[in-house]
Write a protein that holds these residues in place. Structure first.
Motif, PDB file in Angstrom:
ATOM      1  N   SER B  13      13.921   0.424   6.230  1.00  0.00           N
ATOM      2  CA  SER B  13      12.488   0.535   6.432  1.00  0.00           C
ATOM      3  C   SER B  13      12.124   0.550   7.913  1.00  0.00           C
ATOM      4  O   SER B  13      11.014   0.885   8.283  1.00  0.00           O
ATOM      5  N   ALA B  14      13.081   0.216   8.768  1.00  0.00           N
ATOM      6  CA  ALA B  14      12.791   0.109  10.192  1.00  0.00           C
ATOM      7  C   ALA B  14      12.181   1.371  10.814  1.00  0.00           C
ATOM      8  O   ALA B  14      11.194   1.262  11.526  1.00  0.00           O
ATOM      9  N   PRO B  15      12.717   2.573  10.525  1.00  0.00           N
ATOM     10  CA  PRO B  15      12.171   3.750  11.194  1.00  0.00           C
ATOM     11  C   PRO B  15      10.701   3.998  10.856  1.00  0.00           C
ATOM     12  O   PRO B  15       9.999   4.637  11.605  1.00  0.00           O
ATOM     13  N   ALA B  16      10.250   3.503   9.728  1.00  0.00           N
ATOM     14  CA  ALA B  16       8.876   3.770   9.323  1.00  0.00           C
ATOM     15  C   ALA B  16       7.946   2.607   9.653  1.00  0.00           C
ATOM     16  O   ALA B  16       6.817   2.572   9.229  1.00  0.00           O
ATOM     17  N   ALA B  17       8.443   1.663  10.447  1.00  0.00           N
ATOM     18  CA  ALA B  17       7.688   0.437  10.705  1.00  0.00           C
ATOM     19  C   ALA B  17       6.284   0.692  11.241  1.00  0.00           C
ATOM     20  O   ALA B  17       5.325   0.105  10.749  1.00  0.00           O
ATOM     21  N   PHE B  18       6.158   1.574  12.240  1.00  0.00           N
ATOM     22  CA  PHE B  18       4.845   1.793  12.833  1.00  0.00           C
ATOM     23  C   PHE B  18       3.900   2.512  11.884  1.00  0.00           C
ATOM     24  O   PHE B  18       2.725   2.181  11.804  1.00  0.00           O
ATOM     25  N   ALA B  19       4.450   3.488  11.173  1.00  0.00           N
ATOM     26  CA  ALA B  19       3.611   4.238  10.233  1.00  0.00           C
ATOM     27  C   ALA B  19       3.060   3.313   9.153  1.00  0.00           C
ATOM     28  O   ALA B  19       2.010   3.563   8.593  1.00  0.00           O
ATOM     29  N   LEU B 143       8.531  11.573  12.227  1.00  0.00           N
ATOM     30  CA  LEU B 143       9.518  11.664  11.144  1.00  0.00           C
ATOM     31  C   LEU B 143      10.168  13.055  11.198  1.00  0.00           C
ATOM     32  O   LEU B 143       9.691  13.933  11.911  1.00  0.00           O
ATOM     33  N   PRO B 144      11.249  13.273  10.467  1.00  0.00           N
ATOM     34  CA  PRO B 144      11.890  14.598  10.494  1.00  0.00           C
ATOM     35  C   PRO B 144      10.923  15.706  10.071  1.00  0.00           C
ATOM     36  O   PRO B 144       9.976  15.457   9.318  1.00  0.00           O
ATOM     37  N   LEU B 145      11.180  16.927  10.528  1.00  0.00           N
ATOM     38  CA  LEU B 145      10.341  18.081  10.178  1.00  0.00           C
ATOM     39  C   LEU B 145      10.238  18.229   8.661  1.00  0.00           C
ATOM     40  O   LEU B 145       9.250  18.689   8.114  1.00  0.00           O
ATOM     41  N   ARG B 146      11.295  17.821   7.971  1.00  0.00           N
ATOM     42  CA  ARG B 146      11.352  17.944   6.510  1.00  0.00           C
ATOM     43  C   ARG B 146      10.587  16.851   5.778  1.00  0.00           C
ATOM     44  O   ARG B 146      10.350  16.948   4.586  1.00  0.00           O
ATOM     45  N   SER B 147      10.214  15.795   6.483  1.00  0.00           N
ATOM     46  CA  SER B 147       9.629  14.626   5.823  1.00  0.00           C
ATOM     47  C   SER B 147       8.332  14.965   5.083  1.00  0.00           C
ATOM     48  O   SER B 147       7.572  15.833   5.486  1.00  0.00           O
ATOM     49  N   GLU B 148       8.088  14.225   4.004  1.00  0.00           N
ATOM     50  CA  GLU B 148       6.839  14.405   3.265  1.00  0.00           C
ATOM     51  C   GLU B 148       5.943  13.181   3.417  1.00  0.00           C
ATOM     52  O   GLU B 148       4.928  13.065   2.755  1.00  0.00           O
ATOM     53  N   GLY B 149       6.325  12.263   4.325  1.00  0.00           N
ATOM     54  CA  GLY B 149       5.496  11.098   4.594  1.00  0.00           C
ATOM     55  C   GLY B 149       6.323   9.846   4.782  1.00  0.00           C
ATOM     56  O   GLY B 149       7.498   9.822   4.437  1.00  0.00           O
ATOM     57  N   PRO B 150       5.699   8.811   5.368  1.00  0.00           N
ATOM     58  CA  PRO B 150       6.424   7.565   5.592  1.00  0.00           C
ATOM     59  C   PRO B 150       6.732   6.858   4.289  1.00  0.00           C
ATOM     60  O   PRO B 150       5.994   6.990   3.316  1.00  0.00           O
ATOM     61  N   ASP B 151       7.818   6.133   4.280  1.00  0.00           N
ATOM     62  CA  ASP B 151       8.249   5.426   3.078  1.00  0.00           C
ATOM     63  C   ASP B 151       7.821   3.962   3.190  1.00  0.00           C
ATOM     64  O   ASP B 151       8.620   3.098   3.518  1.00  0.00           O
ATOM     65  N   CYS B 152       6.543   3.699   2.955  1.00  0.00           N
ATOM     66  CA  CYS B 152       6.050   2.323   3.041  1.00  0.00           C
ATOM     67  C   CYS B 152       5.993   1.729   1.647  1.00  0.00           C
ATOM     68  O   CYS B 152       5.722   2.444   0.685  1.00  0.00           O
ATOM     69  N   ALA B 153       6.216   0.436   1.565  1.00  0.00           N
ATOM     70  CA  ALA B 153       6.199  -0.235   0.268  1.00  0.00           C
ATOM     71  C   ALA B 153       4.836  -0.072  -0.395  1.00  0.00           C
ATOM     72  O   ALA B 153       4.735   0.062  -1.603  1.00  0.00           O
ATOM     73  N   ASP B 154       3.787  -0.009   0.455  1.00  0.00           N
ATOM     74  CA  ASP B 154       2.436   0.050  -0.085  1.00  0.00           C
ATOM     75  C   ASP B 154       1.848   1.458  -0.020  1.00  0.00           C
ATOM     76  O   ASP B 154       0.661   1.647  -0.146  1.00  0.00           O
TER      77      ASP B 154
END
Ligand SMILES: [Cu+2]
Lengths: 200, 157
Positions: B13-19, B143-154
């Motif tokens: 989850s670290a890479p998505a911490a700020f998002a 996030l990567p160009l391919r990403s569809e959004g941050p992976d946040c628990a909420d």
């Protein structure tokens, strides 16, 4: 009472069926030329010649014998194109090895900037089965015409330009017949069964 | 074992911490601020975010600014008769009691004139200006160009 209602329903049903058939006939007559002008040509009737992101020449005849998933876009496109490519990459992953039999192509509507090398840089970010196609403006225009696709250059506020373009994903059967279009805002869950249908 | 699972979860989850971080201004909550890696600086990049208005009066996002781009602007992707275009959006309505997303295929921040290429893992600030609530700055995760959004628990998407 019950019998009478059944008769009424039966009559209603028959009348409905007749009305439906008449309606269908009218629809067919009215829409035949329009439908042909809107649907893409079968791959076997297409006449473009483009270059893929590895520098290889690709013609419609090269597509025959494999189902095809193709869409139009450009690499300067920040929202629609990466979103579509992400969706396609997801579908290909879900299909797994099954999707190896599928030809997947992004046809650039911005050949001025999208050279084969530029396309290679771009498609490298997505599923490796996706092929980028570009070519002389006249050949891109021919491909767009064959697919019944629209695109146009739009000046941007910063002096640069962007492209408006048809955003759907086109599906063809292995024999080149047009199968269907996956619309940009369509629910993704409906896409997979339609792709599978072209594979079987 | 439990410790290992926890560590793995933290690493993932670290890479998505700020998002996944939340900032607030007035009745507005801003979260899931993210962008996609760019190829060089010539192409426009995007900015996506989620805004929740828990107040009782409507507001609107009227502008964005960031040191990451010389010309950031609000856009909306519109598909008309199958043709996609992305006109400039004067403002993005944030009605009372609702959550509004700048998300792929809809409203987005269009970051033109990038000052540097956006690389996966980079973070940059974007200041959002609202008609009533004023300005607030959120940290944006690349996030990567391919990403569809941050992976946040909420994640609400
Ligand atoms: Cu835009």
């Amino acid at each position: 009472m019950r019998g009478r209602r059944a008769v009424i329903l039966g009559l209603g049903g028959a009348a409905g069926a007749v009305a439906f058939m008449l309606g269908l006939g009218a629809w067919r007559t009215r829409n035949r030329p329009a439908a042909n002008a809107v649907l893409p040509l079968p791959v076997s009737n297409m006449g473009w010649q483009l270059t893929d992101h590895r520098g290889q020449t690709v013609r419609p005849t090269d597509w025959l014998g494999r189902p095809v998933m193709a869409f139009f876009g450009f690499t300067w496109c920040p929202d629609v194109c990466p979103t579509t490519l992400s969706a396609i990459s997801g579908w290909l992953e879900e299909l797994g090895a099954e999707a190896d039999r599928l030809t997947v192509a992004l046809i650039s509507v911005d050949p001025e900037r999208d050279t084969p090398d530029v396309l290679a840089d771009y498609v490298g970010n997505f599923d490796p089965r996706i092929v980028g196609l570009t070519g002389p403006e006249a050949q891109v225009a021919r491909a767009a015409e064959d697919f019944r696709v629209t695109y146009r250059k739009v000046p941007r506020d910063d002096g640069d330009y962007t492209m408006d373009h048809t955003a759907g994903v086109f599906l063809f059967y292995a024999d080149g017949r047009f199968a269907s279009i996956i619309d940009f805002h369509e629910d993704r869950r409906f896409a997979l069964p339609r792709i599978r249908r072209t594979l079987n | 074992m439990k410790h290992l699972i926890l560590t793995t979860a933290l690493v993932l989850s670290a890479p998505a911490a700020f998002a996944c971080e939340t900032v607030t201004v007035g009745d507005l909550t801003i979260q899931h601020a993210w962008s996609k890696a760019s190829i060089g600086v010539d192409r426009p990049a995007v900015f996506y975010v989620e805004i929740t208005n828990s107040g009782s009066s409507d507001d609107a996002l009227v502008g964005i600014s960031t040191p990451a781009a010389g010309m950031p602007m609000l856009h909306e992707t519109v598909v008309t008769d199958g043709i996609a275009s992305m006109p400039h959006a004067m403002s993005v309505p944030v009605p009372a009691g609702q959550t509004v997303q700048l998300a792929p295929g809809g409203y987005h921040g269009m970051l033109m004139g990038l000052t540097a290429a956006l690389k996966e893992g980079d973070r940059f600030p974007v200041t959002l200006t609202f008609e009533k609530a004023g300005a607030v700055t959120a940290n944006v995760d690349v996030l990567p160009l391919r990403s569809e959004g941050p992976d946040c628990a909420d994640a609400g998407q």
